[in-house]
Design an enzyme around this catalytic site. Structure first.
Site, PDB file in Angstrom:
ATOM      1  N   CYS A  72      -2.076   9.228   3.014  1.00 58.14           N
ATOM      2  CA  CYS A  72      -2.318   7.963   2.238  1.00 58.14           C
ATOM      3  C   CYS A  72      -3.673   7.536   2.013  1.00 58.14           C
ATOM      4  O   CYS A  72      -4.549   7.962   1.453  1.00 58.14           O
ATOM      5  CB  CYS A  72      -1.533   6.727   3.056  1.00 58.14           C
ATOM      6  SG  CYS A  72      -1.657   6.830   4.840  1.00 58.14           S
ATOM      7  N   SER A  73      -4.157   6.383   2.888  1.00 61.46           N
ATOM      8  CA  SER A  73      -5.527   6.143   2.618  1.00 61.46           C
ATOM      9  C   SER A  73      -6.045   5.399   3.869  1.00 61.46           C
ATOM     10  O   SER A  73      -6.883   4.635   3.613  1.00 61.46           O
ATOM     11  CB  SER A  73      -5.474   5.053   1.415  1.00 61.46           C
ATOM     12  OG  SER A  73      -4.538   4.114   1.860  1.00 61.46           O
ATOM     13  N   CYS A  74      -6.052   5.757   5.157  1.00 55.72           N
ATOM     14  CA  CYS A  74      -6.378   5.447   6.074  1.00 55.72           C
ATOM     15  C   CYS A  74      -7.760   5.622   6.131  1.00 55.72           C
ATOM     16  O   CYS A  74      -8.624   6.501   5.736  1.00 55.72           O
ATOM     17  CB  CYS A  74      -5.774   6.096   7.301  1.00 55.72           C
ATOM     18  SG  CYS A  74      -4.009   5.756   7.420  1.00 55.72           S
TER      19      CYS A  74
ATOM     20  N   CYS B  46      -7.836  10.933   4.674  1.00 51.85           N
ATOM     21  CA  CYS B  46      -6.137  10.588   4.913  1.00 51.85           C
ATOM     22  C   CYS B  46      -5.517  11.229   3.964  1.00 51.85           C
ATOM     23  O   CYS B  46      -5.543  10.837   2.768  1.00 51.85           O
ATOM     24  CB  CYS B  46      -6.333   9.210   4.811  1.00 51.85           C
ATOM     25  SG  CYS B  46      -4.323   8.669   5.134  1.00 51.85           S
TER      26      CYS B  46
END
Lengths: 196, 117, 106
Positions: free
Chosen positions: A107-109, A104
C-alpha cells in the site's frame, strides 16, 4: 492549489468527493471545519523538515544517535514529533557497508510525523514493484550509485513498524552547526533513495 | 461532538493510535538469528504476507514486539495480537539469479505467517 | 488476496516518475478526500485494515488507472455501502444534482 476553474465542468472524482462530503456532513459523520483543519495540519505542520532535524541531531550528538537507533519513537518525540503512522518507529543507520531503503509494496505506509505524507512516486506501482527486486537499478535512476560491495537492504513496511533511514553525514557537514546540517538532509535521503 | 479546534486535532494526531499490544505472557516462538520459512497461503481476503515472499526462507533479525494482527482485523475477526518479526530474505531467495548477491529484503511478518523449516 | 495491489517484484511498470516540488495535495478535492477519509472510518465503525482491504478489492483496472486519493474514495464508497451508511445510488444522485447546479450557475 484548487484545480477547478469556473466554466469548466468538475471532474467525476471532484464531484464524487463533493457529493460524499455533503452527504456525510448531513448525516453528522464529518464536518467541513474538521476537514479543513486536518488537511491544513498535513500541509503545514508535518513534513521532511521534521525528519531532517532528527537526522541533524543524530549527526551532532552521539548519545542522541544511540537512543534513536535503540528505540526510535521516544527519541523522535524528544524533538516534539510523534503520532499517527509513526507510533512505532525504527530508524535504520546507513554505514559504509550497508545502504537502507524503505518501501511499502502492498500500500503506502510511510512515517508521517517525520516525513509528512508520501510523494506520489513512493505510492506508485513502478517504485513499489521494482525497489524490492532491482533496488540498484532504481537507486541509479534516482542518481545514487551503490558500490558492489555495499549491501542494499530494502525494508518492506508490511506490518505496523514505520521506518526512516539515517543517512551518513556527507563530507560537507564538517564544521557545520546542527541548524546548518538540517539543510543538508533531504526527504529522499531519509527514504533511502538519495545519499543524504 | 464539540467544535474541533486546530489544537485539539493536533493533540489527537500526535497522540497517535499504536497497534502495539500487551501480550498474554506467552513466549515468542522465534528468536533473533533463527531461520524461518513463510507459509505459502493464498487467502482470498487481506494478508500482509506479499506474494513475492510466500514460501520463502529467511532469518529473523528483530523481534518487533506484539501487535494487533491486520489479517484478522481486516476480516472483522478481532485483533488476535501476536509477535511480529523483521525477517531478512536474501535477494537470491526471492528473485533467483537476477538478484545482486549483496541485496536483501526485510519484511515485518506476524508469527502466524512463519514456520520452522 | 492475490490482488493487483500486491505488486512487489512485478515487471512492466516502467520508470519511477517523479514530480519536482510536489505539493502535498494536487487539487482541492484531494484535500477534501483526505479529510473525509480521515474522520469517516472511526465514525462508521470500520478499522484501518478494513480500509486497506477495501482498496485491495477495487477492480484491477480501476486500481491501476485511478489516482491515489481517487482509490481512497472509491474504497470508502464500498465501506459506506457495506455498513449501510450511504449507497452508491445516493452518492451518484447527489453528483448529478451538483453537476446540474454547476450548469445552471456556470
Amino acid at each position: 492549489m484548487s484545480g477547478h476553474k469556473h466554466n469548466e465542468p468538475e471532474s467525476d472524482i471532484a464531484l464524487r468527493v463533493k457529493a460524499m462530503e455533503q452527504l456525510l456532513t448531513e448525516k453528522g459523520i464529518v464536518e467541513t471545519n474538521a476537514i479543513d483543519l486536518v488537511a491544513d495540519y498535513f500541509e503545514n505542520k508535518v513534513g521532511p523538515r521534521n525528519g531532517a532535524r532528527v537526522v541533524a541531531r543524530a549527526w551532532c550528538d552521539a548519545d542522541y544517535k544511540a537512543r534513536l537507533l535503540a528505540d526510535a519513537s521516544p527519541a523522535i518525540a524528544e524533538l516534539g514529533y510523534s503520532g499517527l503512522q509513526g507510533e512505532d518507529m525504527v530508524v535504520l543507520e546507513n554505514t559504509p557497508q550497508v545502504h537502507n531503503v524503505i518501501v511499502c509494496t502492498l500500500c503506502s505506509c510511510y512515517p508521517w510525523p517525520v516525513l509528512g505524507l508520501p510523494p506520489t512516486w513512493y505510492k506508485s506501482p513502478p517504485y513499489r514493484a521494482r525497489i524490492v527486486r532491482e533496488p540498484r537499478a532504481v537507486l541509479a535512476e534516482f542518481g545514487l550509485e551503490v558500490a558492489d560491495d555495499v549491501e542494499v537492504r530494502v525494508w518492506d513496511s508490511s506490518a505496523e513498524i514505520r521506518y526512516m533511514v539515517l543517512p551518513m553525514a556527507p563530507e560537507e557537514s564538517a564544521g557545520k552547526s546542527e541548524e546548518e546540517l538540517v539543510d543538508l538532509v533531504s526527504r529522499d535521503g531519509m527514504i533511502g533513495v538519495a545519499a543524504h | 461532538m464539540g467544535e474541533l479546534t486546530a489544537e485539539r486535532l493536533a493533540q489527537i494526531i500526535e497522540a497517535g493510535h499504536s497497534h502495539r499490544r500487551e501480550g498474554d505472557g506467552s513466549e515468542p516462538r522465534f528468536d533473533e538469528g533463527q531461520t524461518v520459512r513463510t507459509i505459502n497461503h493464498h487467502p482470498s481476503g487481506h494478508t500482509r504476507l506479499p506474494r513475492y515472499a510466500m514460501g520463502r526462507t529467511g532469518t529473523v533479525v528483530r523481534n518487533q514486539g506484539i501487535f494487533a494482527f491486520a489479517h484478522t482485523n481486516a476480516r472483522g475477526e478481532g485483533e488476535c495480537p501476536q509477535y511480529c518479526y523483521a525477517v531478512r530474505f536474501k535477494g537470491s531467495e526471492l528473485w533467483g539469479n537476477a538478484a545482486h548477491e549483496q541485496d536483501a529484503v526485510i519484511l515485518d511478518l506476524w508469527e502466524s505467517y512463519l514456520e520452522t523449516p | 488476496m492475490d490482488g493487483i495491489h500486491d505488486i512487489g517484484g512485478m515487471h512492466g511498470f516502467g520508470p519511477v516518475e517523479r514530480e519536482e516540488n510536489e505539493p502535498v495535495f494536487h487539487a482541492d478535492w484531494e484535500r477534501r478526500a483526505f479529510g473525509v477519509e480521515f474522520f469517516t472510518g472511526s465514525r462508521i465503525g470500520t478499522n484501518g485494515d478494513q480500509s486497506r482491504h477495501a482498496i485491495e478489492r477495487l477492480p484491477a483496472d480501476v486500481y491501476l488507472t485511478a489516482s491515489y486519493y481517487e482509490k481512497w474514495m472509491l474504497a470508502l464508497q464500498t465501506l459506506l455501502e457495506e455498513t449501510g451508511t450511504l449507497s452508491r445510488a445516493e452518492i451518484e444522485a447527489r453528483m448529478a444534482e451538483l453537476a446540474n447546479e454547476e450548469t445552471d450557475h456556470g
